[in-house]
Scaffold this motif. Structure first.
Motif, PDB file in Angstrom:
ATOM      1  N   THR A  52      31.379  27.214  33.173  1.00 51.18           N
ATOM      2  CA  THR A  52      32.007  27.971  32.096  1.00 51.18           C
ATOM      3  C   THR A  52      31.340  29.339  32.034  1.00 51.18           C
ATOM      4  OG1 THR A  52      30.483  27.062  30.446  1.00 51.18           O
ATOM      5  CG2 THR A  52      32.593  25.937  30.730  1.00 51.18           C
ATOM      6  N   TYR A  53      32.041  30.292  31.491  1.00 52.51           N
ATOM      7  CA  TYR A  53      31.504  31.648  31.425  1.00 52.51           C
ATOM      8  C   TYR A  53      31.909  32.274  30.097  1.00 52.51           C
ATOM      9  CZ  TYR A  53      36.283  32.682  32.836  1.00 52.51           C
ATOM     10  OH  TYR A  53      37.655  32.731  32.893  1.00 52.51           O
ATOM     11  N   ASP A  54      31.226  33.329  29.763  1.00 50.08           N
ATOM     12  CA  ASP A  54      31.508  33.992  28.495  1.00 50.08           C
ATOM     13  C   ASP A  54      31.661  35.486  28.754  1.00 50.08           C
ATOM     14  OD1 ASP A  54      29.808  34.615  25.354  1.00 50.08           O
ATOM     15  OD2 ASP A  54      31.935  34.369  25.797  1.00 50.08           O
ATOM     16  N   THR A  55      32.768  36.043  28.371  1.00 56.27           N
ATOM     17  CA  THR A  55      32.999  37.468  28.489  1.00 56.27           C
ATOM     18  C   THR A  55      34.084  37.885  27.517  1.00 56.27           C
ATOM     19  OG1 THR A  55      33.561  39.270  30.021  1.00 56.27           O
ATOM     20  CG2 THR A  55      34.738  37.187  30.327  1.00 56.27           C
ATOM     21  N   SER A  56      34.021  39.127  27.096  1.00 63.05           N
ATOM     22  CA  SER A  56      35.073  39.680  26.250  1.00 63.05           C
ATOM     23  C   SER A  56      36.029  40.542  27.075  1.00 63.05           C
ATOM     24  CB  SER A  56      34.458  40.510  25.127  1.00 63.05           C
ATOM     25  OG  SER A  56      33.669  41.554  25.665  1.00 63.05           O
ATOM     26  N   GLU A  57      35.732  40.663  28.373  1.00 57.14           N
ATOM     27  CA  GLU A  57      36.561  41.474  29.252  1.00 57.14           C
ATOM     28  C   GLU A  57      37.728  40.647  29.781  1.00 57.14           C
ATOM     29  OE1 GLU A  57      35.990  44.663  29.742  1.00 57.14           O
ATOM     30  OE2 GLU A  57      34.092  44.690  28.647  1.00 57.14           O
ATOM     31  N   ASN A  58      38.709  41.362  30.299  1.00 57.81           N
ATOM     32  CA  ASN A  58      39.913  40.689  30.766  1.00 57.81           C
ATOM     33  C   ASN A  58      40.057  40.701  32.287  1.00 57.81           C
ATOM     34  OD1 ASN A  58      42.317  39.299  29.946  1.00 57.81           O
ATOM     35  ND2 ASN A  58      43.478  41.097  30.604  1.00 57.81           N
ATOM     36  N   ASN A  59      39.402  41.644  32.935  1.00 55.95           N
ATOM     37  CA  ASN A  59      39.560  41.815  34.386  1.00 55.95           C
ATOM     38  C   ASN A  59      38.248  41.522  35.092  1.00 55.95           C
ATOM     39  OD1 ASN A  59      42.277  42.673  34.167  1.00 55.95           O
ATOM     40  ND2 ASN A  59      41.551  44.684  33.534  1.00 55.95           N
ATOM     41  N   TYR A  60      38.248  40.460  35.843  1.00 57.75           N
ATOM     42  CA  TYR A  60      37.019  40.053  36.513  1.00 57.75           C
ATOM     43  C   TYR A  60      37.346  39.114  37.667  1.00 57.75           C
ATOM     44  CZ  TYR A  60      37.897  36.230  33.196  1.00 57.75           C
ATOM     45  OH  TYR A  60      38.487  35.231  32.455  1.00 57.75           O
ATOM     46  N   TYR A  61      36.293  38.790  38.432  1.00 55.97           N
ATOM     47  CA  TYR A  61      36.415  37.836  39.537  1.00 55.97           C
ATOM     48  C   TYR A  61      35.420  36.709  39.308  1.00 55.97           C
ATOM     49  CZ  TYR A  61      38.915  41.574  41.941  1.00 55.97           C
ATOM     50  OH  TYR A  61      39.811  42.555  42.274  1.00 55.97           O
ATOM     51  N   LEU A  62      35.766  35.575  39.839  1.00 59.51           N
ATOM     52  CA  LEU A  62      34.889  34.405  39.802  1.00 59.51           C
ATOM     53  C   LEU A  62      34.699  33.879  41.210  1.00 59.51           C
ATOM     54  CD1 LEU A  62      36.601  32.771  36.732  1.00 59.51           C
ATOM     55  CD2 LEU A  62      34.245  33.600  36.762  1.00 59.51           C
ATOM     56  N   PHE A  63      33.504  33.396  41.490  1.00 63.89           N
ATOM     57  CA  PHE A  63      33.164  32.930  42.827  1.00 63.89           C
ATOM     58  C   PHE A  63      32.401  31.610  42.738  1.00 63.89           C
ATOM     59  CE2 PHE A  63      33.908  37.062  44.875  1.00 63.89           C
ATOM     60  CZ  PHE A  63      33.729  37.949  43.825  1.00 63.89           C
ATOM     61  N   TRP A  64      32.522  30.828  43.792  1.00 62.28           N
ATOM     62  CA  TRP A  64      31.619  29.706  44.030  1.00 62.28           C
ATOM     63  C   TRP A  64      30.910  29.973  45.353  1.00 62.28           C
ATOM     64  CZ3 TRP A  64      29.898  25.772  41.159  1.00 62.28           C
ATOM     65  CH2 TRP A  64      30.615  25.414  40.019  1.00 62.28           C
ATOM     66  N   TYR A  65      29.561  29.921  45.295  1.00 61.34           N
ATOM     67  CA  TYR A  65      28.737  30.069  46.479  1.00 61.34           C
ATOM     68  C   TYR A  65      28.044  28.740  46.764  1.00 61.34           C
ATOM     69  CZ  TYR A  65      28.957  35.184  46.840  1.00 61.34           C
ATOM     70  OH  TYR A  65      29.371  36.481  47.021  1.00 61.34           O
ATOM     71  N   LYS A  66      27.859  28.466  48.036  1.00 58.73           N
ATOM     72  CA  LYS A  66      27.143  27.286  48.491  1.00 58.73           C
ATOM     73  C   LYS A  66      25.827  27.730  49.115  1.00 58.73           C
ATOM     74  CE  LYS A  66      27.554  23.824  52.200  1.00 58.73           C
ATOM     75  NZ  LYS A  66      28.451  23.301  53.268  1.00 58.73           N
ATOM     76  N   GLN A  67      24.742  27.032  48.776  1.00 60.17           N
ATOM     77  CA  GLN A  67      23.445  27.317  49.386  1.00 60.17           C
ATOM     78  C   GLN A  67      22.887  26.026  49.981  1.00 60.17           C
ATOM     79  OE1 GLN A  67      20.013  28.369  46.915  1.00 60.17           O
ATOM     80  NE2 GLN A  67      19.532  30.023  48.341  1.00 60.17           N
ATOM     81  N   PRO A  68      23.023  25.821  51.284  1.00 62.75           N
ATOM     82  CA  PRO A  68      22.459  24.631  51.931  1.00 62.75           C
ATOM     83  C   PRO A  68      20.952  24.766  52.033  1.00 62.75           C
ATOM     84  CG  PRO A  68      23.515  26.074  53.531  1.00 62.75           C
ATOM     85  CD  PRO A  68      23.773  26.677  52.190  1.00 62.75           C
ATOM     86  N   ARG A  89      36.958  32.184  45.917  1.00 61.33           N
ATOM     87  CA  ARG A  89      36.964  33.210  44.874  1.00 61.33           C
ATOM     88  C   ARG A  89      38.318  33.204  44.161  1.00 61.33           C
ATOM     89  NH1 ARG A  89      36.645  36.411  49.645  1.00 61.33           N
ATOM     90  NH2 ARG A  89      38.667  37.203  50.267  1.00 61.33           N
ATOM     91  N   GLN A  90      38.274  33.668  42.932  1.00 58.41           N
ATOM     92  CA  GLN A  90      39.471  33.676  42.084  1.00 58.41           C
ATOM     93  C   GLN A  90      39.546  34.995  41.336  1.00 58.41           C
ATOM     94  OE1 GLN A  90      41.754  30.867  41.267  1.00 58.41           O
ATOM     95  NE2 GLN A  90      42.901  32.456  40.203  1.00 58.41           N
ATOM     96  N   GLU A  91      40.690  35.658  41.426  1.00 60.44           N
ATOM     97  CA  GLU A  91      40.899  36.857  40.625  1.00 60.44           C
ATOM     98  C   GLU A  91      41.422  36.437  39.254  1.00 60.44           C
ATOM     99  OE1 GLU A  91      41.650  38.147  44.920  1.00 60.44           O
ATOM    100  OE2 GLU A  91      41.930  36.373  43.679  1.00 60.44           O
ATOM    101  N   ALA A  92      40.868  36.988  38.192  1.00 58.79           N
ATOM    102  CA  ALA A  92      41.230  36.540  36.845  1.00 58.79           C
ATOM    103  C   ALA A  92      42.685  36.822  36.511  1.00 58.79           C
ATOM    104  CB  ALA A  92      40.324  37.200  35.816  1.00 58.79           C
ATOM    105  N   TYR A  93      43.285  37.828  37.167  1.00 63.33           N
ATOM    106  CA  TYR A  93      44.663  38.173  36.831  1.00 63.33           C
ATOM    107  C   TYR A  93      45.661  37.243  37.514  1.00 63.33           C
ATOM    108  CZ  TYR A  93      44.656  40.531  41.391  1.00 63.33           C
ATOM    109  OH  TYR A  93      44.550  40.812  42.729  1.00 63.33           O
TER     110      TYR A  93
END
Lengths: 114, 114
Positions: free
Chosen positions: A24-40, A50-54
């Motif tokens: 979960t994330y917290d922001t008051s902005e509307n335009n952003y990106y979200l990512f999942w990174y893997k670290q072996p 990755r996911q574009e918020a729009y």
């Protein structure tokens, strides 16, 4: 300020099964990106998805898919047909458009058992 | 393709010693970043550089200095190392304004301060 929360420090799953990691994330902005990174264990940081918020459509990359719920500020990662090589730390990350600064969650350690 | 190269990979210092971590990228990226990774804390931004000659503080800048002498290289300096700076350090880079593209990470430097 933006924050990213991963409430599951550790998860485990049996090979070939499906597992979902929460973010979960917290922001008051509307335009952003979200990512999942893997670290072996090798410590490399590898982008998983990755996911574009729009975009309303959930991103998918082979066995990896996300459930993006913008109103709920939730961005979970689903791994289908889990493989031993999926064993790693997984980090959720947030980036505002035009800032280029990633904000990471604290990570979830995933163990895949044979 | 080398991508992002960090040196050294491992280092042990005594309290009070100074050291510079080196980072170089060959992808013509504008923006470069230094993170530290501590157990249970995820990756936290120390400093970043949006372009050659510019640097800005991140989340945890105290005790560090950085230098962006040219587009390729971004160094992180510990002037007087403290045990609290024991961590794994990652350098990353990205083309400015392409937030939908992933940051490219180096393989990390494991730094221990005794």
């Amino acid at each position: 300020a933006q924050t990213v929360t991963q409430s599951q420090p550790e998860m485990s799953v049996q090979e070939a099964e499906t597992v979902t990691l929460s973010c979960t994330y917290d922001t008051s902005e509307n335009n952003y990106y979200l990512f999942w990174y893997k670290q072996p264990p090798s410590r490399q940081m590898i982008l998983v998805i990755r996911q574009e918020a729009y975009k309303q459509q959930n991103a998918t990359e082979n066995r990896f898919s996300v459930n993006f719920q913008k109103a709920a500020k939730s961005f979970s990662l689903k791994i289908s047909d889990s493989q031993l090589g999926d064993t790693a730390m997984y980090f959720c990350a947030f980036m505002l458009i035009n800032t280029d600064k990633l904000i990471f969650g604290t990570g979830t350690r995933l163990q895949v058992f044979p | 393709n080398a991508g992002v190269t960090q040196t050294p990979k491992f280092q042990v210092l005594k309290t009070g010693q100074s050291m510079t971590l080196q980072c170089a990228q060959d992808m013509n990226h504008n923006s470069m970043y230094w993170y530290r990774q501590d157990p249970g804390m995820g990756l936290r931004l120390i400093y970043y550089s949006a372009s050659e000659g510019t640097t800005d503080k991140g989340e945890v800048p105290n005790g560090y200095n950085v230098s962006r002498l040219n587009k390729r290289e971004f160094s992180l300096r510990l002037e007087s190392a403290a045990p609290s700076q024991t961590s794994v350090y990652f350098c990353a880079s990205i083309i400015l304004g392409t937030a939908n593209q992933p940051q490219h990470f180096g393989d990390g430097t494991r730094l221990s301060i005794l």
